[in-house]
Write an enzyme that holds these catalytic residues in place. Structure first.
Site, PDB file in Angstrom:
ATOM      1  N   LYS A   1      18.441 -21.546  64.497  1.00 24.26           N
ATOM      2  CA  LYS A   1      20.392 -21.614  64.127  1.00 24.26           C
ATOM      3  C   LYS A   1      19.903 -21.035  62.944  1.00 24.26           C
ATOM      4  O   LYS A   1      19.392 -21.284  62.029  1.00 24.26           O
ATOM      5  CB  LYS A   1      21.342 -22.271  64.637  1.00 24.26           C
TER       6      LYS A   1
ATOM      7  N   ARG B   1      18.801 -28.497  73.502  1.00 29.16           N
ATOM      8  CA  ARG B   1      18.304 -27.153  73.432  1.00 29.16           C
ATOM      9  C   ARG B   1      17.673 -25.959  73.256  1.00 29.16           C
ATOM     10  O   ARG B   1      18.402 -25.857  72.149  1.00 29.16           O
ATOM     11  CB  ARG B   1      19.953 -26.907  73.967  1.00 29.16           C
TER      12      ARG B   1
HETATM   13  N1  PMM Z   1      24.805 -23.140  70.946  1.00 25.87           N
HETATM   14  C1  PMM Z   1      24.664 -22.426  71.982  1.00 25.87           C
HETATM   15  C2  PMM Z   1      24.402 -21.597  72.582  1.00 25.87           C
HETATM   16  N2  PMM Z   1      24.945 -22.759  73.947  1.00 25.87           N
HETATM   17  N3  PMM Z   1      25.826 -25.303  74.120  1.00 25.87           N
HETATM   18  C3  PMM Z   1      25.252 -26.042  74.111  1.00 25.87           C
HETATM   19  N4  PMM Z   1      25.946 -27.460  74.705  1.00 25.87           N
HETATM   20  N5  PMM Z   1      25.179 -26.898  72.442  1.00 25.87           N
HETATM   21  C4  PMM Z   1      24.633 -25.678  71.447  1.00 25.87           C
HETATM   22  O1  PMM Z   1      23.921 -25.551  70.055  1.00 25.87           O
HETATM   23  C5  PMM Z   1      24.860 -24.272  71.841  1.00 25.87           C
HETATM   24  C6  PMM Z   1      25.094 -24.111  73.422  1.00 25.87           C
HETATM   25  C7  PMM Z   1      23.913 -20.717  70.808  1.00 25.87           C
HETATM   26  O2  PMM Z   1      23.033 -20.133  70.682  1.00 25.87           O
HETATM   27  P1  PMM Z   1      22.287 -19.008  71.926  1.00 25.87           P
HETATM   28  O3  PMM Z   1      23.141 -18.111  71.670  1.00 25.87           O
HETATM   29  O4  PMM Z   1      21.076 -19.241  71.043  1.00 25.87           O
HETATM   30  O5  PMM Z   1      22.011 -19.528  72.839  1.00 25.87           O
END
Ligand code: PMM
Length: 286
Positions: free
Chosen positions: A222, A261
């Site tokens: 991020k 995650r």
């Molecule tokens: N961050 C993203 C997408 N989904 N879900 C949860 N539960 N927590 C998060 O911090 C989260 C998420 C954005 O990141 P990405 O685009 O790399 O998937």
């Protein structure tokens, strides 16, 4: 795996490996656009030690426009069906009830809703009707406008606001019939938050733990890591933030969170093994 088995303590956080089937996610958009590429990537993440695969068909990067429901379904359902059939524990990353329903029918055991049920409240009914975990993330607005909502000027600042708003999401889910024992909470790093807000939340994960539910943390790649590591030329590029993320996985694991995650499963899986071994050595149990 049943939801209760998914949240029994292991002495280490679970690793949720990210499979974004999107053209525009901030770090891996476009890399796994076809079902075959996404399924292959999911298999690879399983082999590297993922406990759960999180399959998403909508990018939530700041400013992203939303796909049609039909596009989101076409992206995620074949991937979820194939990976579930191979024995993977699959999560669907969606804010839409219709997508969540189709995903669960295709084998998903976790509904990961970054809006915690705010974007499409009908998703709570889907979570209530099926034997799945529901991840309620802290969220205030869709990606096009979320940074305008990064204001936390009440007493207790961002930590108290996120805890209280998450608590309301949990209450709404329970009121819709979701078993409290199947709810997971997530502070939502980067969603309507500045870099400072993210760091403050990471320093006070215990406040989120006070909600009494397993905690999931998503920091991988991020922008607050890019800002931290950047220099005069700007933020550190997305694909050069992994070492810092492993440091965060270690910190989060030491605090006893339920799950991290991540994009790079192997690196974080190694870090949590170190923490697990270290915890055993010092006689701690989680
Ligand atoms: N961050 C993203 C997408 N989904 N879900 C949860 N539960 N927590 C998060 O911090 C989260 C998420 C954005 O990141 P990405 O685009 O790399 O998937």
């Amino acid at each position: 795996m049943r939801p209760d088995e998914l949240i029994t303590p292991l002495g280490r956080p679970r690793i949720m490996g990210i499979v974004n089937v999107t053209p525009d996610s901030f770090s891996d958009g476009g890399r796994f656009m076809t079902s075959d590429a996404a399924i292959g990537h999911g298999r690879e993440l399983m082999a590297q030690g993922a406990d759960i695969l999180d399959i998403g068909g909508e990018s939530t990067r700041p400013g992203a426009t939303r796909p049609l429901v039909s596009e989101e379904l076409d992206r995620v359902v074949p991937v979820i069906r194939a990976l579930s059939a191979e024995g993977a524990t699959v999560s669907v990353d969606t804010m839409r009830a219709e997508v969540a329903e189709a995903a669960v029918r295709a084998g998903a055991r976790v509904i990961n809703d970054v809006s915690g049920g705010l974007a499409d409240p009908a998703i709570l009914r889907v979570a209530a009707e099926h034997d799945v975990l529901f991840v309620a993330m802290h969220w205030r607005a869709h990606s096009t406008e979320m940074q305008q909502h990064a204001v936390y000027d009440g007493p207790g600042g961002v930590v108290t606001a996120v805890r209280d708003e998450l608590s309301a999401r949990v209450d709404d889910a329970v009121a819709a019939g979701v078993d409290l024992e199947r709810i997971v909470v997530d502070p939502g790093l980067g969603f309507a938050k500045s870099s400072d807000h993210n760091w403050e939340l990471l320093q006070h994960l215990d406040a989120i733990e006070e909600l009494g539910r397993p905690v999931l943390v998503g920091s991988s790649r991020k922008s607050f890591l890019g800002t931290l590591l950047g220099g005069p030329q700007g933020p550190r590029p997305v694909d050069e933030r992994e070492h810092a993320n492993v440091a965060l996985t270690t910190i989060v694991a030491l605090q006893g969170s339920w799950c991290v995650r991540v994009h790079d499963v192997r690196a974080s899986a190694d870090a949590v093994r170190v923490v697990e071994r270290f915890g055993r050595a010092s006689g701690e149990r989680r």
